[in-house]
Design an enzyme around this catalytic site. Sequence first.
Site, PDB file in Angstrom:
ATOM      1  CB  VAL A  37      -0.966   0.046   1.203  1.00  5.26           C
ATOM      2  CG1 VAL A  37      -1.970  -1.072   1.114  1.00  5.26           C
ATOM      3  CG2 VAL A  37      -0.226  -0.009   2.509  1.00  5.26           C
ATOM      4  CG  ASP A  63       8.883  -5.396   4.853  1.00  6.60           C
ATOM      5  OD1 ASP A  63       9.024  -6.622   4.852  1.00  6.60           O
ATOM      6  OD2 ASP A  63       8.065  -4.775   4.177  1.00  6.60           O
TER       7      ASP A  63
END
Lengths: 338, 216
Positions: A37, A63
């Site tokens: 996103v 991440d």
Amino acid sequence: MSTAVISADDDIFEPSLQSILDQKTLRWIFVGGKGGVGKTTTSCSLAIQLAKVRRSVLLISTDPAHNLSDAFSQKFGKEARLVEGYTNLSAMEIDPNGSIQDLLAGQGEETDASMGGMGGMMQDLAFAIPGIDEAMSFAEVLKQVKSLSYETIIFDTAPTGHTLRFLQFPSVLEKALAKISQLSSQYGPLLNGFLGAQGQLPNGQNLNEMMEKLEGLRQTISEVNTQFKDENLTTFVCVCIAEFLSLYETERMIQELGSYSIDTHCIVVNQLLFPKQGSECDQCNARRKMQKKYLDQIEELYDEFNVVRMPLLVEEVRGKERLEKFSEMLIHPYVPPE
Amino acid sequence: MPSLLLVVILVELAVHLVNTIGAATINNLLWNLYLALPTQTSRQVAEKKKIQKEYLTIRRDLNATSSQDQFAKWAKLRRQHDKLFEQLEKMKSSHDASKAKFDRTASIIRWTATSGVKFILPWIYGKQPMFWLPNGWFPYYVEWILSFPRAPLGSVSIVSWQAACTGVVMLLSDTIKAILVLALGAKTAQKQPMKVAGENQGEKPTSQGTKEKKDS
């Protein structure tokens, strides 16, 4: 809620992240949302904007699929490194799963001769408690970060599930470690009676040292825990797109953050389409209609949030110039061309 | 001491009743009575019922709301739903805890009032004769057994009296049961032939009826 107070002056919640820039006490900013996103783009842009008003800013990606290097077109590693073209913006990428292995390996080497078993013991421990490896590496990173004295630290987190697990660790681990410490203080004397005055375990480990290490870890974690729960120090920026699943995840995340008492008052809605008046593009018009529907829902549901609307650009947001241009829109709301 | 005689009989009767009705049934009955009183527990139960009703309403609304078309409404309902659910869970556990506590207390009281008394009475009145046997009517060994543990020879001891009462109560209950079974059995027996006759008469229509049902 200091931001609420600020916004309450004009009684509306501005559609920009200006409140985060204004809130000088903020030390930890998390940026999270479903995969794909635009978390990384948003966190990079936010970091660029913050760098303009703060002394020093650190951007950390947790991440496993690292995108910071991609976004800035520059290689980042486990050590904080200045971003090219800035004097007060650094970035680093950590792998929550990988760094524990490094930690253990390093320990094994340096302590080989004197107390070689210690590494083994830590390793056993690391794999005995679920999630402890990630939490320990997290704590290690936080210790590093604290010693580096950055004014603001932005976390570009992994997709939703990971984020929440990550934030949950401190509470869980603190409980587990408190139990262990209590056990050791109760049975320590008894064990020491068996082990002799030095407290040597059969394979050459030292019980007291071991416990001291755990206690230290616990203190770091509990400190971090209290900081994360302080709304003056920590906030969470939710990134989503105007689609059902993304919205659903965002709602779930906001509820869960509430249950961990972590403050959140900003939502960035990414990849919005603004087709020109009288556009012939069927897809664009259909998507615009759908996005409008969900935007209305967002507005109704999150009336106490700063909801920032970001347009979908025609090019990929990569490199310093484009990121800077993009980041402007976080502060000065985008006005679609008529 | 006629009252003691009576007390022993009553205790035996009570023990037997409790055994036949069942401890759980009695506890439930007492619990319901307790809830009818204006105590804090009964207020809690009333509140729980209210919240449960509210929860079910919200749940129905939630199921009726489309999460895709009315996300805001759906999410707000969902928040309420989760909050109420959590509240209910908490209330349920506290309710269960208070019920368990009540059960324990009720069981203790019930046991002391029945079995406890049954065991304690022979201990206290062991040396007292319940009543005297007519002199010379019974041989020595019968008198010895009847006065068994500690009562003076020639009298009936409380233990013997208890045993006798138990026997009588058992006999009585068995008699009542048998009479009941007999009466009920007679009734059903009376009904059955009628049924059979009716079935015989209406055999074909009923089988047709079932067939029709099957068909439909």
